[in-house]
Scaffold this motif. Structure first.
Motif, PDB file in Angstrom:
ATOM      1  N   LEU A 187      -1.578  10.843  -6.890  1.00  0.00           N
ATOM      2  CA  LEU A 187      -1.987   9.493  -6.480  1.00  0.00           C
ATOM      3  C   LEU A 187      -2.808   8.793  -7.562  1.00  0.00           C
ATOM      4  O   LEU A 187      -2.833   7.571  -7.623  1.00  0.00           O
ATOM      5  N   TRP A 188      -3.479   9.581  -8.383  1.00  0.00           N
ATOM      6  CA  TRP A 188      -4.451   9.029  -9.334  1.00  0.00           C
ATOM      7  C   TRP A 188      -3.967   9.072 -10.780  1.00  0.00           C
ATOM      8  O   TRP A 188      -4.718   8.748 -11.699  1.00  0.00           O
ATOM      9  N   LEU A 189      -2.696   9.408 -10.998  1.00  0.00           N
ATOM     10  CA  LEU A 189      -2.160   9.467 -12.356  1.00  0.00           C
ATOM     11  C   LEU A 189      -1.969   8.072 -12.936  1.00  0.00           C
ATOM     12  O   LEU A 189      -1.482   7.164 -12.266  1.00  0.00           O
ATOM     13  N   VAL A 190      -2.352   7.939 -14.213  1.00  0.00           N
ATOM     14  CA  VAL A 190      -2.145   6.682 -14.944  1.00  0.00           C
ATOM     15  C   VAL A 190      -1.680   7.039 -16.353  1.00  0.00           C
ATOM     16  O   VAL A 190      -2.442   6.981 -17.314  1.00  0.00           O
ATOM     17  N   SER A 229      -0.420   0.646 -15.667  1.00  0.00           N
ATOM     18  CA  SER A 229      -1.761   0.050 -15.610  1.00  0.00           C
ATOM     19  C   SER A 229      -2.659   0.649 -14.548  1.00  0.00           C
ATOM     20  O   SER A 229      -3.867   0.762 -14.749  1.00  0.00           O
ATOM     21  N   ASN A 230      -2.094   0.987 -13.386  1.00  0.00           N
ATOM     22  CA  ASN A 230      -2.923   1.418 -12.265  1.00  0.00           C
ATOM     23  C   ASN A 230      -2.295   2.584 -11.525  1.00  0.00           C
ATOM     24  O   ASN A 230      -1.074   2.679 -11.408  1.00  0.00           O
ATOM     25  N   SER A 231      -3.141   3.430 -10.982  1.00  0.00           N
ATOM     26  CA  SER A 231      -2.664   4.525 -10.141  1.00  0.00           C
ATOM     27  C   SER A 231      -2.322   3.989  -8.764  1.00  0.00           C
ATOM     28  O   SER A 231      -2.764   2.902  -8.352  1.00  0.00           O
ATOM     29  N   ALA A 232      -1.564   4.753  -8.010  1.00  0.00           N
ATOM     30  CA  ALA A 232      -1.251   4.393  -6.627  1.00  0.00           C
ATOM     31  C   ALA A 232      -2.525   4.348  -5.793  1.00  0.00           C
ATOM     32  O   ALA A 232      -2.688   3.468  -4.939  1.00  0.00           O
ATOM     33  N   GLY A 233      -3.434   5.274  -6.039  1.00  0.00           N
ATOM     34  CA  GLY A 233      -4.691   5.292  -5.306  1.00  0.00           C
ATOM     35  C   GLY A 233      -5.486   4.020  -5.528  1.00  0.00           C
ATOM     36  O   GLY A 233      -6.028   3.429  -4.589  1.00  0.00           O
ATOM     37  N   ASN A 234      -5.554   3.561  -6.771  1.00  0.00           N
ATOM     38  CA  ASN A 234      -6.288   2.328  -7.060  1.00  0.00           C
ATOM     39  C   ASN A 234      -5.576   1.097  -6.507  1.00  0.00           C
ATOM     40  O   ASN A 234      -6.227   0.165  -6.019  1.00  0.00           O
ATOM     41  N   LEU A 235      -4.245   1.091  -6.530  1.00  0.00           N
ATOM     42  CA  LEU A 235      -3.522  -0.025  -5.924  1.00  0.00           C
ATOM     43  C   LEU A 235      -3.761  -0.064  -4.417  1.00  0.00           C
ATOM     44  O   LEU A 235      -3.906  -1.143  -3.831  1.00  0.00           O
ATOM     45  N   CYS A 236      -3.829   1.100  -3.800  1.00  0.00           N
ATOM     46  CA  CYS A 236      -4.135   1.164  -2.371  1.00  0.00           C
ATOM     47  C   CYS A 236      -5.528   0.597  -2.095  1.00  0.00           C
ATOM     48  O   CYS A 236      -5.703  -0.233  -1.183  1.00  0.00           O
ATOM     49  N   LEU A 237      -6.507   1.015  -2.865  1.00  0.00           N
ATOM     50  CA  LEU A 237      -7.868   0.479  -2.702  1.00  0.00           C
ATOM     51  C   LEU A 237      -7.894  -1.030  -2.922  1.00  0.00           C
ATOM     52  O   LEU A 237      -8.612  -1.760  -2.213  1.00  0.00           O
ATOM     53  N   HIS A 238      -7.128  -1.498  -3.886  1.00  0.00           N
ATOM     54  CA  HIS A 238      -7.054  -2.926  -4.178  1.00  0.00           C
ATOM     55  C   HIS A 238      -6.484  -3.696  -2.983  1.00  0.00           C
ATOM     56  O   HIS A 238      -7.013  -4.744  -2.593  1.00  0.00           O
ATOM     57  N   LEU A 239      -5.418  -3.189  -2.403  1.00  0.00           N
ATOM     58  CA  LEU A 239      -4.821  -3.868  -1.250  1.00  0.00           C
ATOM     59  C   LEU A 239      -5.775  -3.910  -0.065  1.00  0.00           C
ATOM     60  O   LEU A 239      -5.926  -4.940   0.595  1.00  0.00           O
ATOM     61  N   VAL A 240      -6.438  -2.801   0.196  1.00  0.00           N
ATOM     62  CA  VAL A 240      -7.408  -2.739   1.294  1.00  0.00           C
ATOM     63  C   VAL A 240      -8.555  -3.715   1.037  1.00  0.00           C
ATOM     64  O   VAL A 240      -8.955  -4.478   1.932  1.00  0.00           O
ATOM     65  N   LEU A 299     -14.655  -1.732  -8.103  1.00  0.00           N
ATOM     66  CA  LEU A 299     -14.513  -0.366  -7.588  1.00  0.00           C
ATOM     67  C   LEU A 299     -13.080  -0.060  -7.149  1.00  0.00           C
ATOM     68  O   LEU A 299     -12.656   1.101  -7.166  1.00  0.00           O
ATOM     69  N   GLU A 300     -12.360  -1.093  -6.778  1.00  0.00           N
ATOM     70  CA  GLU A 300     -10.963  -0.899  -6.382  1.00  0.00           C
ATOM     71  C   GLU A 300     -10.154  -0.286  -7.520  1.00  0.00           C
ATOM     72  O   GLU A 300      -9.178   0.420  -7.293  1.00  0.00           O
ATOM     73  N   PHE A 301     -10.569  -0.570  -8.743  1.00  0.00           N
ATOM     74  CA  PHE A 301      -9.837  -0.080  -9.909  1.00  0.00           C
ATOM     75  C   PHE A 301     -10.560   1.028 -10.667  1.00  0.00           C
ATOM     76  O   PHE A 301      -9.972   1.663 -11.537  1.00  0.00           O
ATOM     77  N   SER A 302     -11.818   1.271 -10.336  1.00  0.00           N
ATOM     78  CA  SER A 302     -12.567   2.290 -11.080  1.00  0.00           C
ATOM     79  C   SER A 302     -12.800   3.579 -10.285  1.00  0.00           C
ATOM     80  O   SER A 302     -12.988   4.631 -10.888  1.00  0.00           O
ATOM     81  N   GLN A 303     -12.793   3.501  -8.970  1.00  0.00           N
ATOM     82  CA  GLN A 303     -12.981   4.732  -8.189  1.00  0.00           C
ATOM     83  C   GLN A 303     -11.775   5.638  -8.369  1.00  0.00           C
ATOM     84  O   GLN A 303     -10.648   5.166  -8.515  1.00  0.00           O
ATOM     85  N   LYS A 304     -12.006   6.930  -8.322  1.00  0.00           N
ATOM     86  CA  LYS A 304     -10.923   7.897  -8.509  1.00  0.00           C
ATOM     87  C   LYS A 304     -11.090   9.049  -7.515  1.00  0.00           C
ATOM     88  O   LYS A 304     -12.176   9.294  -7.000  1.00  0.00           O
ATOM     89  N   ASP A 305      -9.997   9.725  -7.286  1.00  0.00           N
ATOM     90  CA  ASP A 305      -9.971  10.975  -6.523  1.00  0.00           C
ATOM     91  C   ASP A 305     -10.527  10.859  -5.105  1.00  0.00           C
ATOM     92  O   ASP A 305     -11.122  11.797  -4.581  1.00  0.00           O
ATOM     93  N   ASN A 327       5.513   2.700  -4.488  1.00  0.00           N
ATOM     94  CA  ASN A 327       6.734   3.464  -4.231  1.00  0.00           C
ATOM     95  C   ASN A 327       7.335   3.959  -5.541  1.00  0.00           C
ATOM     96  O   ASN A 327       7.717   5.125  -5.671  1.00  0.00           O
ATOM     97  N   TYR A 328       7.386   3.086  -6.531  1.00  0.00           N
ATOM     98  CA  TYR A 328       7.944   3.457  -7.819  1.00  0.00           C
ATOM     99  C   TYR A 328       7.067   4.499  -8.522  1.00  0.00           C
ATOM    100  O   TYR A 328       7.567   5.478  -9.086  1.00  0.00           O
ATOM    101  N   HIS A 329       5.763   4.319  -8.456  1.00  0.00           N
ATOM    102  CA  HIS A 329       4.811   5.270  -9.023  1.00  0.00           C
ATOM    103  C   HIS A 329       5.043   6.663  -8.430  1.00  0.00           C
ATOM    104  O   HIS A 329       5.113   7.652  -9.150  1.00  0.00           O
TER     105      HIS A 329
END
Length: 148
Positions: free
Chosen positions: A30-33, A38-49, A71-77, A140-142
């Motif tokens: 989820l956190w691979l970049v 540009s962004n991990s799936a986890g960060n995109l999820c945080l961004h959408l929320v 934080l939507e783009f900097s938080q990890k794991d 989905n693509y990620h």
């Protein structure tokens, strides 16, 4: 009314987001970049929320949510279970906020000038559904490319 249609679309795509997050066989993926992404799936999820809680929850629903976009783009794991809980909470926020809107409310100017020009609430809510769908497709693509 359009707010019922928009609610159905937001719920549909947020449920699809939960499914995408859950489909990762390796939670760390989820956190691979890797280079070129540009962004991990986890960060995109945080961004959408964060985006929906800010623009719908706080602005329309008066939830008091305070967005911390960086934080939507900097938080990890963040654990998958926490991401899914945040999505579930967002579904509730969006549903409750949108049910308060009348047709007249939809035609009023949206409370914030987001694109440096005034727009109706209706216009901006349609934009937000497209924003959600765009990032859902990226996630989905990620997942299909990087979930190993």
């Amino acid at each position: 009314m359009l707010n019922k249609t928009l609610t159905a679309l937001f719920v549909r795509d947020l449920e699809a987001l939960k499914k995408e997050i859950d489909l990762y066989s390796n939670e760390k993926s989820l956190w691979l970049v890797p280079e070129g992404i540009s962004n991990s799936a986890g960060n995109l999820c945080l961004h959408l929320v964060g985006n929906l809680n800010h623009f719908i929850g706080a602005t329309i629903g008066n939830t008091g949510y305070v967005r911390q976009r960086h934080l939507e783009f900097s938080q990890k794991d963040i654990p998958r279970a926490e991401l899914i809980k945040q999505i579930d909470d967002t579904i509730q926020v969006v549903t409750l906020a949108l049910e308060t809107l009348s047709e007249s409310d939809m035609q009023k100017a949206y409370a914030h000038q987001v694109f440096n020009e005034p727009m109706t609430t209706e216009y901006f809510l349609v934009h937000l559904t497209m924003h959600l769908a765009y990032h859902l497709g990226q996630i989905n693509y990620h997942r299909r490319l990087l979930d190993v």
